[in-house]
Design a protein around this motif. Structure first.
Motif, PDB file in Angstrom:
ATOM      1  N   LEU A 252       0.836  -1.198   0.000  1.00  0.00           N
ATOM      2  CA  LEU A 252       0.000   0.000   0.000  1.00  0.00           C
ATOM      3  C   LEU A 252       0.871   1.249   0.000  1.00  0.00           C
ATOM      4  CD1 LEU A 252      -2.709  -1.065   2.598  1.00  0.00           C
ATOM      5  CD2 LEU A 252      -2.926  -1.004   0.113  1.00  0.00           C
ATOM      6  N   TYR A 263      -2.342   8.894  -6.808  1.00  0.00           N
ATOM      7  CA  TYR A 263      -2.840   7.515  -6.794  1.00  0.00           C
ATOM      8  C   TYR A 263      -2.619   6.948  -5.406  1.00  0.00           C
ATOM      9  CZ  TYR A 263      -2.892   2.441  -7.395  1.00  0.00           C
ATOM     10  OH  TYR A 263      -3.137   1.088  -7.246  1.00  0.00           O
ATOM     11  N   ARG A 264      -3.657   6.384  -4.846  1.00  0.00           N
ATOM     12  CA  ARG A 264      -3.559   5.726  -3.542  1.00  0.00           C
ATOM     13  C   ARG A 264      -4.101   4.314  -3.681  1.00  0.00           C
ATOM     14  NH1 ARG A 264      -7.070   5.135   0.637  1.00  0.00           N
ATOM     15  NH2 ARG A 264      -8.555   6.589  -0.338  1.00  0.00           N
ATOM     16  N   GLY A 265      -3.239   3.350  -3.412  1.00  0.00           N
ATOM     17  CA  GLY A 265      -3.665   1.971  -3.574  1.00  0.00           C
ATOM     18  C   GLY A 265      -2.510   1.007  -3.464  1.00  0.00           C
ATOM     19  N   GLU A 266      -2.613  -0.077  -4.206  1.00  0.00           N
ATOM     20  CA  GLU A 266      -1.643  -1.165  -4.123  1.00  0.00           C
ATOM     21  C   GLU A 266      -0.593  -1.042  -5.222  1.00  0.00           C
ATOM     22  OE1 GLU A 266      -4.222  -4.782  -2.186  1.00  0.00           O
ATOM     23  OE2 GLU A 266      -4.480  -4.411  -4.335  1.00  0.00           O
ATOM     24  N   LYS A 272       1.698   0.346 -10.292  1.00  0.00           N
ATOM     25  CA  LYS A 272       0.344   0.256  -9.742  1.00  0.00           C
ATOM     26  C   LYS A 272      -0.228  -1.105 -10.127  1.00  0.00           C
ATOM     27  CE  LYS A 272      -0.821   4.139 -11.853  1.00  0.00           C
ATOM     28  NZ  LYS A 272       0.494   4.713 -12.194  1.00  0.00           N
ATOM     29  N   GLY A 276      -6.918   0.298  -6.533  1.00  0.00           N
ATOM     30  CA  GLY A 276      -6.432   1.652  -6.323  1.00  0.00           C
ATOM     31  C   GLY A 276      -7.429   2.711  -6.729  1.00  0.00           C
ATOM     32  N   TYR A 277      -7.131   3.918  -6.255  1.00  0.00           N
ATOM     33  CA  TYR A 277      -7.966   5.081  -6.566  1.00  0.00           C
ATOM     34  C   TYR A 277      -7.060   6.158  -7.161  1.00  0.00           C
ATOM     35  CZ  TYR A 277     -10.852   9.237  -5.828  1.00  0.00           C
ATOM     36  OH  TYR A 277     -11.556  10.407  -6.008  1.00  0.00           O
ATOM     37  N   TYR A 278      -7.399   6.607  -8.387  1.00  0.00           N
ATOM     38  CA  TYR A 278      -6.566   7.589  -9.085  1.00  0.00           C
ATOM     39  C   TYR A 278      -7.381   8.863  -9.335  1.00  0.00           C
ATOM     40  CZ  TYR A 278      -2.589   9.020 -11.925  1.00  0.00           C
ATOM     41  OH  TYR A 278      -1.476   9.663 -12.410  1.00  0.00           O
ATOM     42  N   SER A 287     -11.653   4.415  -9.788  1.00  0.00           N
ATOM     43  CA  SER A 287     -11.482   3.520  -8.640  1.00  0.00           C
ATOM     44  C   SER A 287     -11.803   2.104  -9.088  1.00  0.00           C
ATOM     45  CB  SER A 287     -12.396   3.936  -7.480  1.00  0.00           C
ATOM     46  OG  SER A 287     -13.749   4.009  -7.903  1.00  0.00           O
ATOM     47  N   TYR A 290      -6.181  -2.465 -11.097  1.00  0.00           N
ATOM     48  CA  TYR A 290      -5.027  -2.150 -11.952  1.00  0.00           C
ATOM     49  C   TYR A 290      -4.230  -3.432 -12.201  1.00  0.00           C
ATOM     50  CZ  TYR A 290      -5.331   2.963 -11.740  1.00  0.00           C
ATOM     51  OH  TYR A 290      -5.721   4.270 -11.894  1.00  0.00           O
ATOM     52  N   ALA A 366     -11.575  -0.432  -3.432  1.00  0.00           N
ATOM     53  CA  ALA A 366     -10.420   0.435  -3.659  1.00  0.00           C
ATOM     54  C   ALA A 366     -10.485   1.687  -2.799  1.00  0.00           C
ATOM     55  CB  ALA A 366     -10.342   0.808  -5.135  1.00  0.00           C
TER      56      ALA A 366
END
Length: 411
Positions: A252, A263-266, A272, A276-278, A287, A290, A366
Protein backbone atom coordinates in the motif's frame (compact mmCIF):
# COMPACT_ATOMS: atom_id res chain seq x y z
CA UNK A 1 47.51 4.25 7.23
CA UNK A 2 44.48 4.44 4.96
CA UNK A 3 43.33 1.27 3.27
CA UNK A 4 41.96 1.26 -0.24
CA UNK A 5 39.45 -1.37 -1.24
CA UNK A 6 37.27 -2.18 -4.23
CA UNK A 7 33.57 -1.57 -3.72
CA UNK A 8 30.72 -3.48 -5.34
CA UNK A 9 27.12 -2.27 -5.26
CA UNK A 10 23.72 -3.91 -5.49
CA UNK A 11 21.91 -2.81 -8.66
CA UNK A 12 18.68 -0.94 -8.09
CA UNK A 13 16.56 1.54 -10.01
CA UNK A 14 17.17 4.44 -7.63
CA UNK A 15 19.67 3.05 -5.15
CA UNK A 16 23.42 2.90 -5.27
CA UNK A 17 24.55 1.20 -2.13
CA UNK A 18 27.70 -0.66 -1.16
CA UNK A 19 27.44 -4.39 -0.78
CA UNK A 20 29.81 -6.76 1.01
CA UNK A 21 33.29 -5.28 1.01
CA UNK A 22 36.59 -7.10 1.18
CA UNK A 23 38.37 -6.10 4.36
CA UNK A 24 42.10 -5.70 4.79
CA UNK A 25 42.34 -9.07 6.53
CA UNK A 26 40.40 -11.94 5.01
CA UNK A 27 38.20 -14.10 7.20
CA UNK A 28 40.56 -17.03 6.84
CA UNK A 29 43.48 -14.90 8.04
CA UNK A 30 41.47 -13.70 10.98
CA UNK A 31 40.53 -17.26 11.85
CA UNK A 32 44.17 -18.32 11.65
CA UNK A 33 45.26 -15.51 13.97
CA UNK A 34 42.46 -16.31 16.37
CA UNK A 35 43.34 -20.02 16.32
CA UNK A 36 47.04 -19.21 16.86
CA UNK A 37 46.27 -16.88 19.79
CA UNK A 38 43.93 -19.39 21.31
CA UNK A 39 46.48 -22.21 20.93
CA UNK A 40 49.25 -20.07 22.43
CA UNK A 41 46.98 -19.09 25.32
CA UNK A 42 46.16 -22.77 25.94
CA UNK A 43 49.85 -23.71 25.98
CA UNK A 44 50.61 -20.91 28.45
CA UNK A 45 47.83 -22.12 30.69
CA UNK A 46 49.09 -25.71 30.48
CA UNK A 47 52.64 -24.64 31.38
CA UNK A 48 51.30 -22.52 34.20
CA UNK A 49 49.26 -25.42 35.50
CA UNK A 50 52.34 -27.68 35.46
CA UNK A 51 54.45 -25.08 37.26
CA UNK A 52 51.73 -24.53 39.84
CA UNK A 53 51.35 -28.25 40.47
CA UNK A 54 55.09 -28.66 40.87
CA UNK A 55 55.28 -25.69 43.21
CA UNK A 56 52.58 -27.21 45.41
CA UNK A 57 53.89 -30.79 45.45
CA UNK A 58 57.63 -30.68 44.83
CA UNK A 59 58.53 -29.80 48.47
CA UNK A 60 56.08 -31.48 50.86
CA UNK A 61 55.84 -30.10 54.37
CA UNK A 62 58.03 -31.96 56.94
CA UNK A 63 56.25 -34.28 59.36
CA UNK A 64 57.15 -32.34 62.51
CA UNK A 65 54.34 -33.77 64.70
CA UNK A 66 55.35 -37.32 63.75
CA UNK A 67 59.03 -36.69 64.61
CA UNK A 68 58.15 -35.25 68.04
CA UNK A 69 55.82 -38.14 68.80
CA UNK A 70 58.48 -40.72 67.96
CA UNK A 71 61.05 -38.93 70.13
CA UNK A 72 58.66 -38.68 73.06
CA UNK A 73 57.68 -42.35 72.84
CA UNK A 74 61.29 -43.50 72.60
CA UNK A 75 62.29 -41.39 75.64
CA UNK A 76 59.34 -42.74 77.60
CA UNK A 77 60.41 -46.33 76.85
CA UNK A 78 63.99 -45.65 77.94
CA UNK A 79 62.68 -44.19 81.18
CA UNK A 80 60.80 -47.38 81.97
CA UNK A 81 63.76 -49.50 80.92
CA UNK A 82 66.35 -47.86 83.16
CA UNK A 83 64.34 -46.66 86.15
CA UNK A 84 61.73 -49.33 86.67
CA UNK A 85 62.60 -51.43 89.66
CA UNK A 86 61.74 -55.22 89.55
CA UNK A 87 64.04 -56.67 86.90
CA UNK A 88 62.22 -60.00 86.61
CA UNK A 89 59.85 -58.85 83.94
CA UNK A 90 61.93 -56.05 82.55
CA UNK A 91 62.38 -57.53 79.08
CA UNK A 92 58.67 -58.13 78.77
CA UNK A 93 57.89 -54.51 79.67
CA UNK A 94 60.43 -53.20 77.15
CA UNK A 95 58.85 -55.18 74.36
CA UNK A 96 55.42 -53.95 75.39
CA UNK A 97 56.57 -50.33 75.37
CA UNK A 98 58.16 -50.74 71.94
CA UNK A 99 54.86 -52.14 70.63
CA UNK A 100 52.99 -49.16 72.03
CA UNK A 101 55.49 -46.82 70.37
CA UNK A 102 55.02 -48.52 66.99
CA UNK A 103 51.22 -48.42 67.26
CA UNK A 104 51.22 -44.74 68.23
CA UNK A 105 53.54 -43.91 65.36
CA UNK A 106 51.35 -45.74 62.86
CA UNK A 107 48.20 -43.97 64.10
CA UNK A 108 49.89 -40.55 63.96
CA UNK A 109 51.24 -41.15 60.45
CA UNK A 110 47.80 -42.25 59.18
CA UNK A 111 46.14 -39.21 60.75
CA UNK A 112 48.64 -36.82 59.19
CA UNK A 113 48.29 -38.43 55.76
CA UNK A 114 44.48 -38.17 55.87
CA UNK A 115 44.66 -34.51 56.87
CA UNK A 116 46.98 -33.75 53.95
CA UNK A 117 44.76 -35.58 51.46
CA UNK A 118 41.60 -33.81 52.61
CA UNK A 119 43.18 -30.34 52.77
CA UNK A 120 41.93 -28.15 49.82
CA UNK A 121 44.53 -27.07 47.30
CA UNK A 122 44.88 -23.33 46.82
CA UNK A 123 46.40 -21.69 43.79
CA UNK A 124 48.23 -18.44 43.78
CA UNK A 125 49.25 -18.39 47.45
CA UNK A 126 52.35 -16.51 46.43
CA UNK A 127 52.14 -13.40 44.29
CA UNK A 128 55.37 -14.27 42.51
CA UNK A 129 54.51 -17.88 41.66
CA UNK A 130 53.73 -19.21 38.19
CA UNK A 131 50.10 -19.69 39.18
CA UNK A 132 49.51 -16.04 38.25
CA UNK A 133 49.03 -17.25 34.67
CA UNK A 134 45.69 -18.70 35.70
CA UNK A 135 44.08 -15.23 35.73
CA UNK A 136 40.88 -15.42 33.70
CA UNK A 137 40.87 -19.22 33.49
CA UNK A 138 37.26 -19.44 34.65
CA UNK A 139 36.05 -16.73 32.23
CA UNK A 140 34.34 -17.58 28.96
CA UNK A 141 37.02 -17.34 26.29
CA UNK A 142 34.51 -16.93 23.48
CA UNK A 143 32.95 -13.86 25.10
CA UNK A 144 36.31 -12.12 25.32
CA UNK A 145 36.78 -12.32 21.54
CA UNK A 146 33.21 -11.40 20.58
CA UNK A 147 33.02 -8.36 22.86
CA UNK A 148 36.49 -6.96 22.28
CA UNK A 149 35.13 -3.54 21.36
CA UNK A 150 33.37 -3.13 24.72
CA UNK A 151 36.14 -4.64 26.86
CA UNK A 152 39.02 -2.63 25.41
CA UNK A 153 38.10 1.00 25.95
CA UNK A 154 41.32 2.25 24.36
CA UNK A 155 40.38 1.09 20.86
CA UNK A 156 38.34 3.34 18.60
CA UNK A 157 35.28 1.96 16.84
CA UNK A 158 34.85 5.02 14.60
CA UNK A 159 37.07 5.27 11.57
CA UNK A 160 37.41 6.49 7.98
CA UNK A 161 37.76 4.19 4.99
CA UNK A 162 38.44 5.35 1.42
CA UNK A 163 37.71 3.10 -1.56
CA UNK A 164 39.40 2.73 -4.92
CA UNK A 165 36.53 4.40 -6.81
CA UNK A 166 36.78 7.54 -4.66
CA UNK A 167 33.84 6.82 -2.35
CA UNK A 168 34.50 6.93 1.38
CA UNK A 169 32.86 5.87 4.63
CA UNK A 170 32.96 7.62 8.01
CA UNK A 171 31.51 5.88 11.03
CA UNK A 172 31.51 2.79 13.16
CA UNK A 173 33.18 -0.54 12.40
CA UNK A 174 32.45 -3.93 13.89
CA UNK A 175 32.66 -7.61 12.96
CA UNK A 176 35.98 -7.97 11.26
CA UNK A 177 36.19 -4.44 9.92
CA UNK A 178 32.77 -4.17 8.26
CA UNK A 179 30.61 -1.08 8.52
CA UNK A 180 28.29 -1.77 11.43
CA UNK A 181 26.28 0.63 13.54
CA UNK A 182 26.00 4.29 12.56
CA UNK A 183 27.87 5.87 9.70
CA UNK A 184 27.82 7.99 6.56
CA UNK A 185 28.76 6.88 3.04
CA UNK A 186 29.61 9.53 0.43
CA UNK A 187 29.85 8.94 -3.30
CA UNK A 188 32.64 10.47 -5.37
CA UNK A 189 32.09 14.07 -6.43
CA UNK A 190 29.11 14.60 -4.18
CA UNK A 191 26.85 12.44 -6.36
CA UNK A 192 25.07 11.07 -3.33
CA UNK A 193 25.26 10.34 0.38
CA UNK A 194 23.73 7.91 2.84
CA UNK A 195 23.47 8.58 6.57
CA UNK A 196 22.02 5.94 8.83
CA UNK A 197 22.33 2.45 10.22
CA UNK A 198 24.55 -0.35 8.91
CA UNK A 199 24.66 -4.12 9.36
CA UNK A 200 27.52 -6.19 7.97
CA UNK A 201 28.62 -3.57 5.44
CA UNK A 202 25.16 -2.73 4.05
CA UNK A 203 22.39 -0.23 4.64
CA UNK A 204 20.14 -1.88 7.19
CA UNK A 205 17.65 -0.36 9.61
CA UNK A 206 16.73 3.31 9.17
CA UNK A 207 18.49 5.99 7.21
CA UNK A 208 18.40 8.96 4.86
CA UNK A 209 19.73 8.76 1.30
CA UNK A 210 20.07 11.81 -0.93
CA UNK A 211 21.34 12.37 -4.48
CA UNK A 212 22.92 15.34 -6.20
CA UNK A 213 19.90 15.75 -8.49
CA UNK A 214 17.66 16.50 -5.53
CA UNK A 215 15.99 13.13 -4.93
CA UNK A 216 15.79 11.92 -1.35
CA UNK A 217 14.62 8.86 0.55
CA UNK A 218 13.90 8.60 4.27
CA UNK A 219 12.81 5.31 5.76
CA UNK A 220 13.69 1.68 6.31
CA UNK A 221 16.36 -0.50 4.68
CA UNK A 222 17.24 -4.19 4.66
CA UNK A 223 20.28 -5.77 3.03
CA UNK A 224 21.29 -2.53 1.28
CA UNK A 225 17.88 -1.87 -0.32
CA UNK A 226 14.81 0.16 0.59
CA UNK A 227 12.59 -2.24 2.47
CA UNK A 228 9.69 -1.57 4.84
CA UNK A 229 8.10 1.88 4.88
CA UNK A 230 9.51 5.17 3.69
CA UNK A 231 9.12 8.41 1.79
CA UNK A 232 10.80 9.06 -1.56
CA UNK A 233 10.73 12.60 -2.96
CA UNK A 234 11.78 13.72 -6.44
CA UNK A 235 13.22 17.13 -7.39
CA UNK A 236 10.11 17.79 -9.49
CA UNK A 237 7.93 17.65 -6.38
CA UNK A 238 6.57 14.16 -7.04
CA UNK A 239 6.65 11.80 -4.08
CA UNK A 240 5.88 8.26 -3.05
CA UNK A 241 5.14 7.25 0.53
CA UNK A 242 4.29 3.71 1.48
CA UNK A 243 5.62 0.19 1.44
CA UNK A 244 8.89 -1.01 -0.11
CA UNK A 245 10.21 -4.43 -0.97
CA UNK A 246 13.74 -5.11 -2.23
CA UNK A 247 14.24 -1.53 -3.36
CA UNK A 248 10.89 -1.05 -5.14
CA UNK A 249 7.51 0.29 -4.08
CA UNK A 250 5.30 -2.59 -3.02
CA UNK A 251 2.14 -2.98 -0.99
CA UNK A 252 0.00 0.00 0.00
CA UNK A 253 1.22 3.47 -0.83
CA UNK A 254 0.46 6.97 -2.03
CA UNK A 255 1.94 8.44 -5.20
CA UNK A 256 1.43 12.18 -5.57
CA UNK A 257 2.55 14.41 -8.42
CA UNK A 258 3.25 18.12 -8.67
CA UNK A 259 0.55 18.52 -11.34
CA UNK A 260 -2.14 17.64 -8.77
CA UNK A 261 -2.73 14.03 -9.74
CA UNK A 262 -2.42 11.25 -7.19
CA UNK A 263 -2.84 7.52 -6.79
CA UNK A 264 -3.56 5.73 -3.54
CA UNK A 265 -3.66 1.97 -3.57
CA UNK A 266 -1.64 -1.17 -4.12
CA UNK A 267 1.77 -1.44 -5.77
CA UNK A 268 3.91 -4.30 -6.96
CA UNK A 269 7.48 -4.12 -8.27
CA UNK A 270 7.26 -0.34 -8.51
CA UNK A 271 4.02 -0.35 -10.55
CA UNK A 272 0.34 0.26 -9.74
CA UNK A 273 -1.04 -3.23 -9.36
CA UNK A 274 -4.18 -4.42 -7.59
CA UNK A 275 -6.84 -2.10 -6.22
CA UNK A 276 -6.43 1.65 -6.32
CA UNK A 277 -7.97 5.08 -6.57
CA UNK A 278 -6.57 7.59 -9.09
CA UNK A 279 -7.36 11.29 -9.20
CA UNK A 280 -6.23 12.75 -12.54
CA UNK A 281 -4.99 16.27 -13.02
CA UNK A 282 -7.96 17.14 -15.28
CA UNK A 283 -10.45 16.16 -12.59
CA UNK A 284 -11.23 12.63 -13.77
CA UNK A 285 -11.35 9.88 -11.12
CA UNK A 286 -11.02 6.12 -11.36
CA UNK A 287 -11.48 3.52 -8.64
CA UNK A 288 -11.04 -0.16 -9.31
CA UNK A 289 -8.52 -2.70 -10.48
CA UNK A 290 -5.03 -2.15 -11.95
CA UNK A 291 -2.62 -4.53 -13.62
CA UNK A 292 0.94 -3.63 -14.62
CA UNK A 293 0.45 0.12 -14.04
CA UNK A 294 -2.68 0.24 -16.24
CA UNK A 295 -6.43 0.25 -15.62
CA UNK A 296 -7.33 -3.37 -16.09
CA UNK A 297 -10.16 -5.52 -14.75
CA UNK A 298 -13.33 -3.99 -13.29
CA UNK A 299 -13.83 -0.46 -12.08
CA UNK A 300 -15.68 2.85 -12.34
CA UNK A 301 -14.35 5.86 -14.23
CA UNK A 302 -15.91 9.25 -13.48
CA UNK A 303 -15.16 11.99 -15.99
CA UNK A 304 -14.83 15.62 -15.01
CA UNK A 305 -17.68 16.55 -17.40
CA UNK A 306 -20.14 14.37 -15.47
CA UNK A 307 -20.05 11.24 -17.63
CA UNK A 308 -19.14 7.82 -16.19
CA UNK A 309 -18.40 4.25 -17.21
CA UNK A 310 -18.99 1.14 -15.08
CA UNK A 311 -17.75 -2.18 -16.30
CA UNK A 312 -14.82 -4.11 -17.68
CA UNK A 313 -11.42 -2.69 -18.75
CA UNK A 314 -8.40 -3.93 -20.66
CA UNK A 315 -5.08 -2.05 -20.58
CA UNK A 316 -6.71 1.32 -20.00
CA UNK A 317 -9.56 0.97 -22.47
CA UNK A 318 -13.21 -0.07 -22.16
CA UNK A 319 -13.31 -3.72 -23.09
CA UNK A 320 -16.06 -6.26 -22.48
CA UNK A 321 -19.46 -5.59 -20.95
CA UNK A 322 -20.30 -2.32 -19.28
CA UNK A 323 -22.51 0.75 -19.10
CA UNK A 324 -21.68 4.31 -20.15
CA UNK A 325 -23.85 6.98 -18.52
CA UNK A 326 -24.11 10.56 -19.77
CA UNK A 327 -24.59 13.52 -17.47
CA UNK A 328 -28.20 13.97 -18.67
CA UNK A 329 -28.98 10.43 -17.43
CA UNK A 330 -28.92 8.61 -20.78
CA UNK A 331 -26.87 5.41 -20.97
CA UNK A 332 -25.36 2.98 -23.50
CA UNK A 333 -24.94 -0.67 -22.49
CA UNK A 334 -23.44 -3.70 -24.14
CA UNK A 335 -20.13 -5.17 -25.26
CA UNK A 336 -17.20 -2.80 -25.84
CA UNK A 337 -14.04 -3.28 -27.86
CA UNK A 338 -11.03 -0.93 -27.57
CA UNK A 339 -13.25 1.78 -26.08
CA UNK A 340 -15.99 1.56 -28.74
CA UNK A 341 -19.47 0.09 -28.20
CA UNK A 342 -19.88 -2.67 -30.80
CA UNK A 343 -22.71 -4.83 -29.48
CA UNK A 344 -25.43 -2.84 -27.71
CA UNK A 345 -27.40 -4.70 -25.04
CA UNK A 346 -30.25 -3.62 -22.78
CA UNK A 347 -29.46 -2.69 -19.17
CA UNK A 348 -31.39 -5.78 -18.05
CA UNK A 349 -29.01 -8.09 -19.89
CA UNK A 350 -27.43 -10.53 -17.31
CA UNK A 351 -23.91 -10.06 -18.72
CA UNK A 352 -24.20 -6.29 -18.43
CA UNK A 353 -25.57 -6.54 -14.89
CA UNK A 354 -22.74 -8.85 -13.77
CA UNK A 355 -20.11 -6.47 -15.18
CA UNK A 356 -21.72 -3.46 -13.49
CA UNK A 357 -21.90 -5.23 -10.09
CA UNK A 358 -18.26 -6.35 -10.33
CA UNK A 359 -17.16 -2.81 -11.18
CA UNK A 360 -19.03 -1.34 -8.21
CA UNK A 361 -17.54 -3.88 -5.77
CA UNK A 362 -14.02 -3.21 -7.02
CA UNK A 363 -14.57 0.56 -6.78
CA UNK A 364 -15.83 0.34 -3.20
CA UNK A 365 -12.96 -1.91 -2.09
CA UNK A 366 -10.42 0.43 -3.66
CA UNK A 367 -11.83 3.47 -1.85
CA UNK A 368 -11.90 1.59 1.48
CA UNK A 369 -8.24 0.47 1.34
CA UNK A 370 -6.41 1.21 4.62
CA UNK A 371 -3.96 4.08 4.73
CA UNK A 372 -0.32 3.73 5.78
CA UNK A 373 0.35 7.32 6.79
CA UNK A 374 1.16 6.41 10.41
CA UNK A 375 3.66 3.71 9.46
CA UNK A 376 5.41 6.03 7.03
CA UNK A 377 5.56 8.89 9.53
CA UNK A 378 7.13 6.64 12.17
CA UNK A 379 9.69 5.33 9.67
CA UNK A 380 10.61 8.86 8.57
CA UNK A 381 11.06 10.02 12.17
CA UNK A 382 13.29 7.01 12.94
CA UNK A 383 15.29 7.68 9.76
CA UNK A 384 15.92 11.28 10.81
CA UNK A 385 17.19 10.11 14.21
CA UNK A 386 19.43 7.50 12.57
CA UNK A 387 20.86 10.14 10.21
CA UNK A 388 21.69 12.39 13.17
CA UNK A 389 23.49 9.52 14.94
CA UNK A 390 25.39 8.75 11.72
CA UNK A 391 26.58 12.35 11.43
CA UNK A 392 27.84 12.23 15.04
CA UNK A 393 29.72 8.99 14.32
CA UNK A 394 31.21 10.53 11.16
CA UNK A 395 32.48 13.54 13.13
CA UNK A 396 34.11 11.23 15.68
CA UNK A 397 35.69 9.21 12.89
CA UNK A 398 37.20 12.29 11.26
CA UNK A 399 38.45 13.56 14.63
CA UNK A 400 40.09 10.20 15.36
CA UNK A 401 41.82 10.37 12.01
CA UNK A 402 43.06 13.91 12.64
CA UNK A 403 44.37 12.92 16.07
CA UNK A 404 46.12 9.86 14.64
CA UNK A 405 43.90 7.45 16.60
CA UNK A 406 42.97 5.10 13.79
CA UNK A 407 40.21 2.53 14.11
CA UNK A 408 41.41 -1.08 14.36
CA UNK A 409 39.24 -2.60 11.62
CA UNK A 410 40.86 -6.00 12.03
CA UNK A 411 38.68 -6.84 15.02
Amino acid sequence: MEKTKKLSRTNSSLLRSPTVRSSHHSLSTLDEHHHHDKKEKSSIKAAAATSSYAALHQHPAPSVPLFLLLSFSFSFSLFFFFFDGGGEHQQHRVLTNLLLVSSSSAVAAASLACRRLLRPRRRGRRSDSAVQWFIGEDDDESSSSSSSWSKNKNKNKEGVEVYSNGDYYEGEFHRGGRCNGSGAYSFLGGRGRYEGEWVDGRYDGHGVESWAGGSRYRGQYAGGLRHGHGLYTFPSGDAYSGGWLSGQSCGLGLQSCSDGSSYRGEFKAGLKHGLGYYHFRNGDRYSGEYFGDKIHGFGIYNFANGHSYEGSWHEGKKQGFGMYTFRNGDSSCGAWNCGVLQNPRPLSDPAVQRAIQAARRASENAILLPRVDDQVNRAVAAANRAATAARVAAIKAVQNRIDGRFCDTGL
